[in-house]
Motif scaffolding. Structure first.
Motif, PDB file in Angstrom:
ATOM      1  N   HIS A  76       0.796  -1.248   0.081  1.00 36.81           N
ATOM      2  CA  HIS A  76      -0.079   0.016  -0.050  1.00 36.81           C
ATOM      3  C   HIS A  76       0.958   1.189  -0.025  1.00 36.81           C
ATOM      4  CE1 HIS A  76      -3.712   2.193   1.820  1.00 36.81           C
ATOM      5  NE2 HIS A  76      -3.417   2.669   0.642  1.00 36.81           N
ATOM      6  N   PHE A  77       0.894   2.066  -1.071  1.00 37.67           N
ATOM      7  CA  PHE A  77       1.464   3.252  -1.206  1.00 37.67           C
ATOM      8  C   PHE A  77       0.736   4.361  -1.541  1.00 37.67           C
ATOM      9  CE2 PHE A  77       4.340  -0.185  -2.437  1.00 37.67           C
ATOM     10  CZ  PHE A  77       5.600   0.044  -1.788  1.00 37.67           C
ATOM     11  N   GLY A  78       0.889   5.503  -1.490  1.00 35.61           N
ATOM     12  CA  GLY A  78       0.345   6.740  -1.753  1.00 35.61           C
ATOM     13  C   GLY A  78       1.063   8.041  -1.366  1.00 35.61           C
ATOM     14  N   ILE A  79       0.481   9.123  -1.882  1.00 36.13           N
ATOM     15  CA  ILE A  79       1.230  10.421  -1.876  1.00 36.13           C
ATOM     16  C   ILE A  79       0.197  11.419  -1.238  1.00 36.13           C
ATOM     17  CG2 ILE A  79       2.439  12.341  -2.804  1.00 36.13           C
ATOM     18  CD1 ILE A  79       3.301  10.311  -4.784  1.00 36.13           C
ATOM     19  N   ASP A  80       0.589  12.073  -0.238  1.00 31.98           N
ATOM     20  CA  ASP A  80      -0.143  13.243   0.104  1.00 31.98           C
ATOM     21  C   ASP A  80       0.728  14.238   0.385  1.00 31.98           C
ATOM     22  OD1 ASP A  80       1.459  12.722   2.607  1.00 31.98           O
ATOM     23  OD2 ASP A  80      -0.257  12.629   3.893  1.00 31.98           O
ATOM     24  N   GLY A  81       0.514  15.580   0.741  1.00 30.12           N
ATOM     25  CA  GLY A  81       1.112  16.539   1.065  1.00 30.12           C
ATOM     26  C   GLY A  81       2.429  16.537   1.657  1.00 30.12           C
ATOM     27  N   MET A  82       2.769  15.679   2.861  1.00 25.00           N
ATOM     28  CA  MET A  82       3.627  15.568   3.601  1.00 25.00           C
ATOM     29  C   MET A  82       4.571  14.612   2.585  1.00 25.00           C
ATOM     30  SD  MET A  82       3.904  14.541   7.473  1.00 25.00           S
ATOM     31  CE  MET A  82       2.630  13.201   7.255  1.00 25.00           C
ATOM     32  N   SER A  83       4.154  13.483   2.151  1.00 23.57           N
ATOM     33  CA  SER A  83       5.017  12.669   1.478  1.00 23.57           C
ATOM     34  C   SER A  83       5.694  13.323   0.191  1.00 23.57           C
ATOM     35  CB  SER A  83       4.046  11.526   0.797  1.00 23.57           C
ATOM     36  OG  SER A  83       3.573  10.762   1.905  1.00 23.57           O
ATOM     37  N   LEU A  84       4.663  14.222  -0.359  1.00 21.12           N
ATOM     38  CA  LEU A  84       5.224  15.166  -1.764  1.00 21.12           C
ATOM     39  C   LEU A  84       6.238  15.885  -1.285  1.00 21.12           C
ATOM     40  CD1 LEU A  84       4.857  15.484  -4.527  1.00 21.12           C
ATOM     41  CD2 LEU A  84       3.129  17.452  -4.274  1.00 21.12           C
ATOM     42  N   LEU A  85       6.242  16.674  -0.219  1.00 23.03           N
ATOM     43  CA  LEU A  85       7.323  17.526   0.203  1.00 23.03           C
ATOM     44  C   LEU A  85       8.671  16.556   0.424  1.00 23.03           C
ATOM     45  CD1 LEU A  85       8.123  20.295   1.225  1.00 23.03           C
ATOM     46  CD2 LEU A  85       7.856  19.589   3.590  1.00 23.03           C
ATOM     47  N   LEU A  86       8.676  15.424   1.026  1.00 19.62           N
ATOM     48  CA  LEU A  86       9.793  14.704   1.101  1.00 19.62           C
ATOM     49  C   LEU A  86      10.380  13.936  -0.073  1.00 19.62           C
ATOM     50  CD1 LEU A  86       8.709  13.618   4.804  1.00 19.62           C
ATOM     51  CD2 LEU A  86      10.909  15.017   4.019  1.00 19.62           C
ATOM     52  N   LEU A  87       9.395  13.828  -1.084  1.00 17.77           N
ATOM     53  CA  LEU A  87       9.651  13.119  -2.376  1.00 17.77           C
ATOM     54  C   LEU A  87      10.528  14.352  -3.086  1.00 17.77           C
ATOM     55  CD1 LEU A  87       6.536  11.280  -3.446  1.00 17.77           C
ATOM     56  CD2 LEU A  87       8.598  10.206  -2.607  1.00 17.77           C
ATOM     57  N   LEU A  88       9.931  15.452  -2.923  1.00 20.08           N
ATOM     58  CA  LEU A  88      10.777  16.528  -3.538  1.00 20.08           C
ATOM     59  C   LEU A  88      11.962  16.797  -3.125  1.00 20.08           C
ATOM     60  CD1 LEU A  88       7.861  19.051  -3.984  1.00 20.08           C
ATOM     61  CD2 LEU A  88       8.994  18.316  -5.670  1.00 20.08           C
ATOM     62  N   LEU A  89      12.221  16.927  -1.735  1.00 20.36           N
ATOM     63  CA  LEU A  89      13.518  16.855  -1.269  1.00 20.36           C
ATOM     64  C   LEU A  89      14.574  15.738  -1.557  1.00 20.36           C
ATOM     65  CD1 LEU A  89      15.497  18.348   0.881  1.00 20.36           C
ATOM     66  CD2 LEU A  89      14.582  16.782   2.447  1.00 20.36           C
ATOM     67  N   THR A  90      13.817  14.610  -1.584  1.00 16.52           N
ATOM     68  CA  THR A  90      14.877  13.474  -2.095  1.00 16.52           C
ATOM     69  C   THR A  90      15.221  13.611  -3.582  1.00 16.52           C
ATOM     70  OG1 THR A  90      13.624  11.916  -0.452  1.00 16.52           O
ATOM     71  CG2 THR A  90      14.751  11.007  -2.341  1.00 16.52           C
ATOM     72  N   ASN A  91      14.230  13.988  -4.501  1.00 17.38           N
ATOM     73  CA  ASN A  91      14.566  13.758  -5.940  1.00 17.38           C
ATOM     74  C   ASN A  91      15.258  15.032  -6.409  1.00 17.38           C
ATOM     75  OD1 ASN A  91      13.678  11.006  -5.916  1.00 17.38           O
ATOM     76  ND2 ASN A  91      11.641  11.525  -6.214  1.00 17.38           N
ATOM     77  N   ILE A  92      15.090  16.297  -5.522  1.00 19.26           N
ATOM     78  CA  ILE A  92      15.948  17.341  -5.858  1.00 19.26           C
ATOM     79  C   ILE A  92      17.426  16.986  -5.641  1.00 19.26           C
ATOM     80  CG2 ILE A  92      16.366  19.819  -5.332  1.00 19.26           C
ATOM     81  CD1 ILE A  92      13.351  20.114  -5.026  1.00 19.26           C
ATOM     82  N   LEU A  93      17.519  16.694  -4.403  1.00 16.43           N
ATOM     83  CA  LEU A  93      18.862  16.665  -3.837  1.00 16.43           C
ATOM     84  C   LEU A  93      19.798  15.294  -4.529  1.00 16.43           C
ATOM     85  CD1 LEU A  93      18.514  17.331  -0.156  1.00 16.43           C
ATOM     86  CD2 LEU A  93      19.618  18.694  -1.947  1.00 16.43           C
ATOM     87  N   SER A  94      19.229  14.276  -4.700  1.00 15.47           N
ATOM     88  CA  SER A  94      19.907  13.032  -5.568  1.00 15.47           C
ATOM     89  C   SER A  94      20.662  13.439  -6.462  1.00 15.47           C
ATOM     90  CB  SER A  94      18.735  11.842  -5.769  1.00 15.47           C
ATOM     91  OG  SER A  94      18.191  11.377  -4.561  1.00 15.47           O
ATOM     92  N   PRO A  95      20.274  14.226  -7.592  1.00 16.77           N
ATOM     93  CA  PRO A  95      20.984  14.466  -8.801  1.00 16.77           C
ATOM     94  C   PRO A  95      22.035  15.486  -8.326  1.00 16.77           C
ATOM     95  CG  PRO A  95      18.969  15.537  -9.116  1.00 16.77           C
ATOM     96  CD  PRO A  95      18.748  14.479  -8.056  1.00 16.77           C
ATOM     97  N   LEU A  96      21.852  16.261  -7.325  1.00 12.57           N
ATOM     98  CA  LEU A  96      22.754  17.252  -6.964  1.00 12.57           C
ATOM     99  C   LEU A  96      23.958  16.411  -6.466  1.00 12.57           C
ATOM    100  CD1 LEU A  96      20.666  20.164  -5.616  1.00 12.57           C
ATOM    101  CD2 LEU A  96      21.915  19.998  -7.866  1.00 12.57           C
ATOM    102  N   ILE A  97      23.703  15.446  -5.469  1.00 10.26           N
ATOM    103  CA  ILE A  97      24.767  14.613  -4.965  1.00 10.26           C
ATOM    104  C   ILE A  97      25.474  14.053  -5.685  1.00 10.26           C
ATOM    105  CG2 ILE A  97      24.898  12.733  -3.200  1.00 10.26           C
ATOM    106  CD1 ILE A  97      22.442  13.755  -1.743  1.00 10.26           C
ATOM    107  N   ILE A  98      24.821  13.318  -6.865  1.00 10.51           N
ATOM    108  CA  ILE A  98      25.568  12.754  -7.606  1.00 10.51           C
ATOM    109  C   ILE A  98      26.669  13.611  -8.696  1.00 10.51           C
ATOM    110  CG2 ILE A  98      25.431  11.492  -9.923  1.00 10.51           C
ATOM    111  CD1 ILE A  98      22.861   9.950  -8.696  1.00 10.51           C
ATOM    112  N   LEU A  99      25.913  14.785  -8.837  1.00 14.24           N
ATOM    113  CA  LEU A  99      26.870  15.781  -9.727  1.00 14.24           C
ATOM    114  C   LEU A  99      27.974  16.302  -8.771  1.00 14.24           C
ATOM    115  CD1 LEU A  99      27.303  17.546 -12.231  1.00 14.24           C
ATOM    116  CD2 LEU A  99      25.523  19.235 -11.303  1.00 14.24           C
ATOM    117  N   SER A 100      27.819  16.217  -7.729  1.00 11.41           N
ATOM    118  CA  SER A 100      28.892  16.580  -6.740  1.00 11.41           C
ATOM    119  C   SER A 100      30.041  15.934  -6.530  1.00 11.41           C
ATOM    120  CB  SER A 100      28.382  17.045  -5.167  1.00 11.41           C
ATOM    121  OG  SER A 100      28.475  15.597  -4.755  1.00 11.41           O
ATOM    122  N   SER A 101      30.052  14.689  -7.038  1.00  7.67           N
ATOM    123  CA  SER A 101      31.126  13.742  -7.198  1.00  7.67           C
ATOM    124  C   SER A 101      31.817  13.586  -8.441  1.00  7.67           C
ATOM    125  CB  SER A 101      30.717  12.358  -6.759  1.00  7.67           C
ATOM    126  OG  SER A 101      29.797  11.910  -7.869  1.00  7.67           O
TER     127      SER A 101
END
Length: 497
Positions: A76-101
């Protein structure tokens, strides 16, 4: 539209497998491409998201399939506003973390980047799981890649010792959480989140469950006195490991406290347990800040700073929870904590990357051996300063509004507690301005400065992207509060129903 969430969840897992199998130097570009697709997909979900849902439709993009009837657990998975905020944080930072290397000579590139994508898969699972057992499984999944990243690519000979300490702390905490969730499950209809909320638990039972589950979150955040693993692990992990740990991974615990702990154990929070947590959090705020002031190792300054900031978030969440249970319904503390969660994730990743850039120029983490870099690296000096200001919570930067709301929430709970917690503003300015002044100004080593260069294209791209969020969210913080408001009201309402 559930296929969008399924894609968001499975793409990093599939991508991780592809990167592991990609046996050449271009694996970093493949990993970056997958992370960028994830980011774009998340922005598409953001653009399509209904920010004014009814009570019956707070969850969106929901997936719900039977998994195990024997233990009554669903996929069982789903997205509400709280989930969406943390998904945004995760998926914004992930490419930046990869690029930083990209400017680093990373050994076993395919394994390194494959583990980062595997970590992303686990994080997305944690933030979207709506089943207690599923939440625990993804919680544990995130521990595997970060352990390998910290242990295999960490700095200096002590990395294995401190990484093992981190693993033991978090694994033991996770076992306590599992025991707590199983106990709640025994007294409910299934592992479904709504059934766990409605578990038939008395006050004493809730107190026991509270401390079992809270222990796992307290270690991950960390909360005083469960923080002793953090400074060493952050210091000896590779820069990208420190970014993942501080920028995203600790946010799992903030999310877990709000999503699981508060609605399941309201009687415990109403009693002495909630007040004990607030006291521990406030002790951590001051303790972390005072230790940060006397540190000379850049990464330890940032580590203790993170510990101090997290204490403020925890105090705010529990202040609002206690006030709500006393009859004054308010989500201010949790709202401020989530705003600050996003801001802190952006800022702390920026600080660790700035520390990495400084280390490459001066070949040391000791700020006493630095100085004068602003003369030869003006672009870096400006971007570094803006990230410092965001971390200090200066008005019109992303760190201001969340910090303000949190202190206001603690003030509503207890004036003295808010005064002590408010010391974080002054103490944070002391250690961060000291950090900046020691590295950017003064004479410095003329030999080092003569060869030091300003930012490369990759370094500028990462820091400039972070600064955009520092400024943008400082000027327009309301969208984040609108995003999480409905979810938080339902969570806090469930405590008193």
């Amino acid at each position: 539209m559930s296929y969008l969430l399924l894609t968001l969840l499975l793409l990093p897992l599939v991508g991780s497998g592809l990167v592991f199998a990609w046996k050449n130097a271009s694996s970093k570009y493949l990993a970056l491409g997958i992370a960028l697709i994830q980011m774009l997909l998340t922005f598409y979900i953001l653009s399509d998201f209904n920010f004014e849902p009814t009570v019956d439709s707070v969850l969106q993009y929901e997936i719900n399939y039977p998994w195990s009837q024997f233990i009554k657990s669903n996929l069982h998975f789903g997205i509400d506003g709280m989930s969406l905020l943390l998904l945004l944080l995760t998926n914004i930072l992930s490419p930046l973390i990869i690029l930083s290397s990209f400017n680093e000579n990373v050994n076993y590139k395919n394994s390194f980047y494959g583990l980062i994508l595997l970590m992303q898969f686990g994080l997305i699972g944690v933030f979207t799981a709506l089943d207690g057992l599923l939440f625990y499984i993804f919680w544990e999944v995130t521990l595997i890649p970060i352990w390998f990243i910290a242990a295999l690519w960490g700095q200096e000979n002590k990395r294995m010792e401190f990484t093992t300490k981190f693993f033991v702390y978090t694994f033991v905490g996770s076992l306590f959480m599992l025991a707590g969730l199983i106990y709640v499950y025994i007294h409910s209809a299934s592992f479904a989140l709504t059934d766990l909320y409605n578990a038939d638990l008395g006050e004493t039972q809730q107190i026991v469950v509270f401390w079992f589950i809270f222990f796992a979150f307290a270690v991950k955040l960390p909360v005083f006195p469960f923080h002793t693993w953090q400074p060493d692990t952050y210091t000896y992990s590779p820069t990208q490991g420190s970014m993942l740990l501080s920028g995203i991974m600790l946010k799992m615990a903030i999310y877990g406290v709000i999503r699981y702990l508060l609605p399941i154990t309201p009687s415990a929070i109403f009693g002495i347990s909630g007040q004990i947590v607030i006291i521990l959090a406030i002790v951590g705020i001051v303790h972390g800040a005072l230790i940060a002031i006397i540190q000379v190792d850049m990464k330890r300054i940032i580590a203790y700073s993170s510990f101090s900031h997290v204490g403020l978030m925890v105090a705010g969440i529990f202040s609002s929870a206690v006030l709500t249970l006393r009859g004054t319904f308010t989500i201010e503390g949790a709202e401020g904590a989530l705003v600050q969660t996003f801001a802190h994730g952006i800022n702390v990743v920026g600080l660790f990357y700035c520390a990495d850039i400084l280390y490459k120029r001066f070949k040391s983490r000791d700020i006493r051996q630095m100085g004068g870099l602003a003369k030869v690296a003006p672009k870096f000096a400006v971007l570094f300063l803006l990230i410092i200001l965001g971390s200090m919570g200066v008005p019109l930067t992303n760190g201001f509004i969340g910090e303000f709301i949190l202190i206001k929430s603690i003030f509503d709970f207890n004036v003295l507690a808010s005064i002590i917690a408010g010391l974080t503003i002054i103490l944070c300015a002391v250690y961060l301005l000291r950090f900046y002044g020691k590295t950017m100004f003064g004479e410095g080593d003329a030999t080092v400065l003569s060869t030091a260069k300003d930012l490369s294209a990759a370094e500028f791209s990462v820091l400039a992207s972070i600064v955009v969020f520092v400024i943008l969210l400082g000027i327009f913080p309301q969208p984040i509060m609108d995003m999480v408001g409905s979810s938080l009201r339902l969570v806090y309402a469930s405590m008193i129903n």
